[in-house]
Design a protein around this motif. Sequence first.
Motif, short mmCIF file in Angstrom:
data_model
loop_
_atom_site.label_atom_id
_atom_site.label_comp_id
_atom_site.label_asym_id
_atom_site.label_seq_id
_atom_site.Cartn_x
_atom_site.Cartn_y
_atom_site.Cartn_z
N ILE A 137 0.61 -1.42 -10.60
CA ILE A 137 0.93 0.19 -10.57
C ILE A 137 2.51 0.16 -10.28
O ILE A 137 3.34 0.82 -10.79
N PRO A 138 2.73 0.23 -8.83
CA PRO A 138 4.09 0.23 -8.38
C PRO A 138 5.19 -0.35 -8.98
O PRO A 138 6.28 0.05 -9.22
N ALA A 139 4.98 -1.67 -9.45
CA ALA A 139 5.74 -2.67 -9.80
C ALA A 139 6.04 -2.25 -11.41
O ALA A 139 6.83 -2.51 -12.32
N GLY A 140 5.02 -1.48 -12.08
CA GLY A 140 5.42 -0.91 -13.33
C GLY A 140 5.04 -1.86 -14.43
O GLY A 140 5.19 -1.57 -15.56
N LEU A 141 3.89 -2.82 -14.35
CA LEU A 141 3.70 -3.70 -15.45
C LEU A 141 2.74 -3.14 -16.39
O LEU A 141 2.56 -3.39 -17.51
N TYR A 142 2.21 -2.13 -15.94
CA TYR A 142 1.35 -1.39 -16.93
C TYR A 142 2.17 -0.60 -18.03
O TYR A 142 1.83 -0.91 -19.11
N ALA A 143 3.53 -0.30 -17.54
CA ALA A 143 4.35 0.29 -18.55
C ALA A 143 4.99 -0.87 -19.54
O ALA A 143 5.19 -0.67 -20.74
N PHE A 144 5.14 -2.09 -18.89
CA PHE A 144 5.74 -3.08 -19.64
C PHE A 144 4.75 -3.69 -20.76
O PHE A 144 5.24 -3.92 -21.91
N PHE A 145 3.36 -3.45 -20.30
CA PHE A 145 2.62 -3.91 -21.47
C PHE A 145 2.21 -2.74 -22.34
O PHE A 145 1.42 -2.85 -23.24
N GLY A 146 2.57 -1.46 -22.09
CA GLY A 146 2.54 -0.25 -23.00
C GLY A 146 1.02 0.27 -22.81
O GLY A 146 0.54 0.90 -23.43
N TRP A 147 0.44 0.03 -21.66
CA TRP A 147 -0.98 0.56 -21.48
C TRP A 147 -0.69 2.15 -21.18
O TRP A 147 0.19 2.55 -20.20
N PRO A 148 -1.60 2.95 -21.86
CA PRO A 148 -1.54 4.32 -21.39
C PRO A 148 -2.30 4.74 -20.25
O PRO A 148 -3.02 3.89 -19.77
N PRO A 149 -2.27 5.94 -19.68
CA PRO A 149 -3.07 6.33 -18.47
C PRO A 149 -4.50 5.95 -18.47
O PRO A 149 -5.05 5.44 -17.51
N GLU A 150 -5.12 6.27 -19.89
CA GLU A 150 -6.45 5.68 -19.64
C GLU A 150 -6.70 4.47 -19.95
O GLU A 150 -7.68 4.07 -19.27
N LEU B 291 0.86 -1.28 0.15
CA LEU B 291 -0.18 0.02 0.06
C LEU B 291 0.92 1.39 -0.16
O LEU B 291 0.40 2.32 -0.54
N ALA B 292 1.98 1.34 0.70
CA ALA B 292 2.75 2.43 0.86
C ALA B 292 3.47 2.65 -0.54
O ALA B 292 3.47 3.74 -1.14
N ALA B 293 3.93 1.48 -1.32
CA ALA B 293 4.41 1.65 -2.68
C ALA B 293 3.31 2.29 -3.58
O ALA B 293 3.62 2.95 -4.54
N TYR B 294 1.93 1.94 -3.43
CA TYR B 294 1.03 2.27 -4.10
C TYR B 294 0.73 3.57 -4.25
O TYR B 294 0.36 4.51 -5.04
N PHE B 295 0.58 4.27 -2.89
CA PHE B 295 0.05 5.48 -2.63
C PHE B 295 1.28 6.54 -3.01
O PHE B 295 1.21 7.79 -3.29
N VAL B 296 2.61 5.98 -3.03
CA VAL B 296 3.61 6.79 -3.38
C VAL B 296 3.63 6.88 -4.78
O VAL B 296 4.11 8.19 -5.17
N HIS B 297 3.27 6.30 -5.69
CA HIS B 297 3.10 6.35 -7.04
C HIS B 297 2.17 7.16 -7.54
O HIS B 297 1.12 7.31 -6.76
N PRO B 298 2.47 8.15 -8.47
CA PRO B 298 1.41 8.90 -9.03
C PRO B 298 0.10 8.28 -9.18
O PRO B 298 -0.94 9.09 -8.99
N PHE B 299 -0.07 7.28 -9.95
CA PHE B 299 -1.31 6.57 -10.24
C PHE B 299 -2.04 6.33 -8.84
O PHE B 299 -3.40 6.58 -8.94
N GLY B 300 -1.46 5.88 -8.02
CA GLY B 300 -1.89 5.74 -6.67
C GLY B 300 -2.94 6.86 -6.09
O GLY B 300 -3.60 6.53 -5.18
#
Length: 231
Positions: free
Chosen positions: A172-185, A103-112
């Motif tokens: 989110i914190p581990a960044g798999l969204y970026a690995f998959f190339g997902w945009p913010p939307e 949870l700390a990692a999640y809320f530190v991330h901008p998406f969190g």
Amino acid sequence: MKHLSTKNVALVGVFAGLHVILYFMSFGLWRNWAIYLEPIEGIILGPWAGFSAALIGSIVARMIKPIDVWMFGIVAEPLGVLTCGLLAKGRWKPVIAIYAFMLAAYFVHPFGRWLPLWAILDILLALILIYPVAKVGKNLYEENIKRLPVSLVLVSFIGTVTDALTRVFLLIPAGLYAFFGWPPEGVYYTFVTGAVDSYIEDVLVVVVSFLVGVPLLLALRRIPSLKYPLS
């Protein structure tokens, strides 16, 4: 983990096999049907044998039928089982540590801070419940069965939410969204729709644990040669 007999190793293999079967039977919502097995897996096998069974089962299932998001289940399912096993033995500190870190990692991330808070309310509720549930979790192994249904339902809820929290952490914190190339939307849409499915799954896991898990645990208690937890 304490030494397991050949019979107990075979039981771990059975649960790993059930993990695979439920993976192939799954349809409909966000996660596969192995989440309905996780509470029983953790309670019967214990935290470490349960973790091993879930890890083996989740890996084998995805080797047979690969999917593009395979890494989510391989990490989340064993942690869900581990959490159930720990709470059933009254060990709340490791579970708190898992939640605090993720949870700390999640809320530190901008998406969190951008994604809606309502989507993780079940996770926040589970965090609050960890300590009291660990205190009643030991009822799962006591002769008096009056508190068994409540204890199983609560442990099951936290277990399935831990599974979901792990997937959120990986996304989110581990960044798999970026690995998959997902945009913010795309992340927002996936997160919100996944949250709705997750809330439905929370209810389904609780119902299945009450209707199936309680009678199953009572039946297993009648087998003299089966002493659980294994680890």
